[in-house]
Design a protein around this motif. Structure first.
Motif, short mmCIF file in Angstrom:
data_model
loop_
_atom_site.label_atom_id
_atom_site.label_comp_id
_atom_site.label_asym_id
_atom_site.label_seq_id
_atom_site.Cartn_x
_atom_site.Cartn_y
_atom_site.Cartn_z
N TYR B 33 5.41 1.00 4.21
CA TYR B 33 6.43 1.32 5.81
C TYR B 33 4.64 2.28 6.03
CZ TYR B 33 10.08 0.75 1.97
OH TYR B 33 10.60 0.12 1.77
N TYR B 35 5.24 5.83 8.70
CA TYR B 35 5.64 6.74 8.99
C TYR B 35 4.71 8.06 10.08
CZ TYR B 35 9.34 6.11 5.21
OH TYR B 35 10.56 5.47 4.75
N GLN B 37 4.27 11.80 11.81
CA GLN B 37 4.34 13.49 12.26
C GLN B 37 3.64 13.82 13.10
OE1 GLN B 37 3.53 15.90 8.08
NE2 GLN B 37 5.68 16.65 9.00
N LYS B 42 9.62 16.61 12.08
CA LYS B 42 9.42 15.98 10.45
C LYS B 42 8.73 14.40 10.62
CE LYS B 42 14.36 14.18 11.84
NZ LYS B 42 15.77 14.93 11.29
N VAL B 43 8.56 13.64 9.70
CA VAL B 43 8.50 12.95 9.08
C VAL B 43 9.10 12.00 10.03
CG1 VAL B 43 7.19 11.36 7.05
CG2 VAL B 43 7.04 13.97 7.17
N PHE B 45 9.91 7.42 10.54
CA PHE B 45 10.11 6.33 9.90
C PHE B 45 9.38 5.64 11.37
CE2 PHE B 45 10.31 2.30 7.95
CZ PHE B 45 11.69 1.48 9.58
N SER B 48 8.73 -0.87 8.16
CA SER B 48 8.92 -1.21 7.21
C SER B 48 8.12 -2.67 7.22
CB SER B 48 10.47 -0.96 6.57
OG SER B 48 11.48 -1.87 7.01
N MET B 89 0.13 12.70 12.62
CA MET B 89 -0.33 12.36 11.40
C MET B 89 -0.19 11.32 11.44
SD MET B 89 -3.18 14.20 9.89
CE MET B 89 -2.78 13.66 8.07
N PHE B 91 1.71 8.18 8.01
CA PHE B 91 0.71 7.88 6.83
C PHE B 91 1.73 6.72 6.71
CE2 PHE B 91 0.11 13.18 5.58
CZ PHE B 91 1.20 13.13 6.17
N GLN B 104 8.89 5.63 -2.75
CA GLN B 104 8.06 5.69 -2.66
C GLN B 104 6.76 6.39 -2.55
OE1 GLN B 104 8.96 5.03 1.89
NE2 GLN B 104 10.73 4.15 1.15
N TYR B 105 5.77 6.08 -2.37
CA TYR B 105 4.27 6.64 -3.00
C TYR B 105 3.54 7.02 -0.98
CZ TYR B 105 4.90 6.17 -7.46
OH TYR B 105 5.98 6.52 -9.17
N PHE B 106 3.15 8.13 -0.82
CA PHE B 106 2.00 7.74 0.69
C PHE B 106 0.73 8.29 0.16
CE2 PHE B 106 5.45 8.77 3.77
CZ PHE B 106 7.15 8.82 2.78
N GLY B 107 0.14 8.13 1.46
CA GLY B 107 -1.60 8.32 1.38
C GLY B 107 -0.98 9.06 1.68
N PRO B 108 -2.69 9.79 2.13
CA PRO B 108 -3.22 11.13 2.73
C PRO B 108 -2.84 11.28 4.47
CG PRO B 108 -4.84 9.76 2.56
CD PRO B 108 -3.70 8.81 1.69
N ARG B 111 -5.06 11.34 10.95
CA ARG B 111 -4.78 12.15 12.21
C ARG B 111 -5.27 11.62 13.49
NH1 ARG B 111 -2.71 17.14 13.30
NH2 ARG B 111 -2.94 17.82 10.54
#
Lengths: 112, 115
Positions: B33, B35, B37, B42-43, B45, B48, B89, B91, B104-108, B111
């Motif tokens: 995915y 995303y 921000q 807000k974050v 989508f 996918s 940002m 993600f 779901q695991y997000f990366g850092p 920017r």
């Protein structure tokens, strides 16, 4: 369009106080995740709740999923300055892709 | 513990330029995915990706955006002609399976600043 409303938007409390953050929707979630996000970083998963009425505890944090799976809450007991951050709920509405719909966020500041 | 990584951490570009944001998802994950921000919002989508094709995209993901999994490890987001409003940002996230308990695991994040 699925929407997730979080309340409050901002919360400033003293160390040692308790607090509750709410996440509400008119739609039913397949599951719901709570994340914490630090400035300039990605969301970090705290917990996933799946079953209606489910309660999960993570040290001083208690997460509850509503019976109807439309709402959730995060309760922090005896808040500490290290709890300061942005708390996000994110709902999974199922479907082919299982994308996350994020809430509006609650910015928590815990003063020492 | 395995994690999602993203490069670069910060990208500055001129309006109209192309940018490629890179992600390395967790190795045994199958769903990917993007995303974004925007500052103070807000974050949201974007898109996918599963089985080497887009499975869903949002209204934001117009013809200026594309995604690719060029090899077995990287997952990229390309913006062909950046606009000021693309500053945000970005993600990347990945998950292992399609079950409700698959996280779901997000990366850092990257920017992106468009000048």
């Amino acid at each position: 369009t699925q929407l997730l409303e979080q309340s409050p938007q901002f919360l400033s409390i003293q160390e040692g106080e308790n607090l509750t953050v709410y996440c509400n929707s008119s739609s039913v979630f397949s599951s719901l995740q709570w994340y914490r996000q630090e400035p300039g970083e990605g969301p970090v998963l705290l917990v996933t709740v799946v079953t209606g009425g489910e309660v999960k505890k993570l040290k001083r944090l208690t997460f509850q999923f509503g019976d109807a799976r439309k709402d959730s809450s995060l309760h922090i007991t005896a808040a500490q300055p290290g709890d300061t951050g942005l708390y996000l709920c994110a709902g999974l509405f199922g479907g082919a892709t299982n994308k996350l719909i994020f809430g509006t966020g609650t910015l928590l500041a815990v003063q020492p | 513990e395995p994690e999602v990584t993203q490069t670069p951490s910060h990208q500055v570009t001129q309006m109209g330029q192309e940018v490629i944001l890179r992600c390395v998802p967790i190795s045994n994950h199958l769903y990917f995915y993007w995303y974004r921000q925007i500052l103070g919002q807000k974050v949201e989508f974007l898109v996918s990706f599963y089985n080497n094709e887009i499975s869903e995209k949002s209204e934001i993901f117009d013809d200026q955006f594309s995604v690719e999994r060029p090899d077995g490890s990287n997952f990229t987001l390309k913006i062909r002609s950046t606009k000021l409003e693309d500053s945000a940002m970005y993600f990347c996230a990945s998950r292992r399976g399609a079950g409700f308990t698959d996280t779901q695991y997000f990366g850092p994040g990257t920017r992106l600043t468009v000048l």
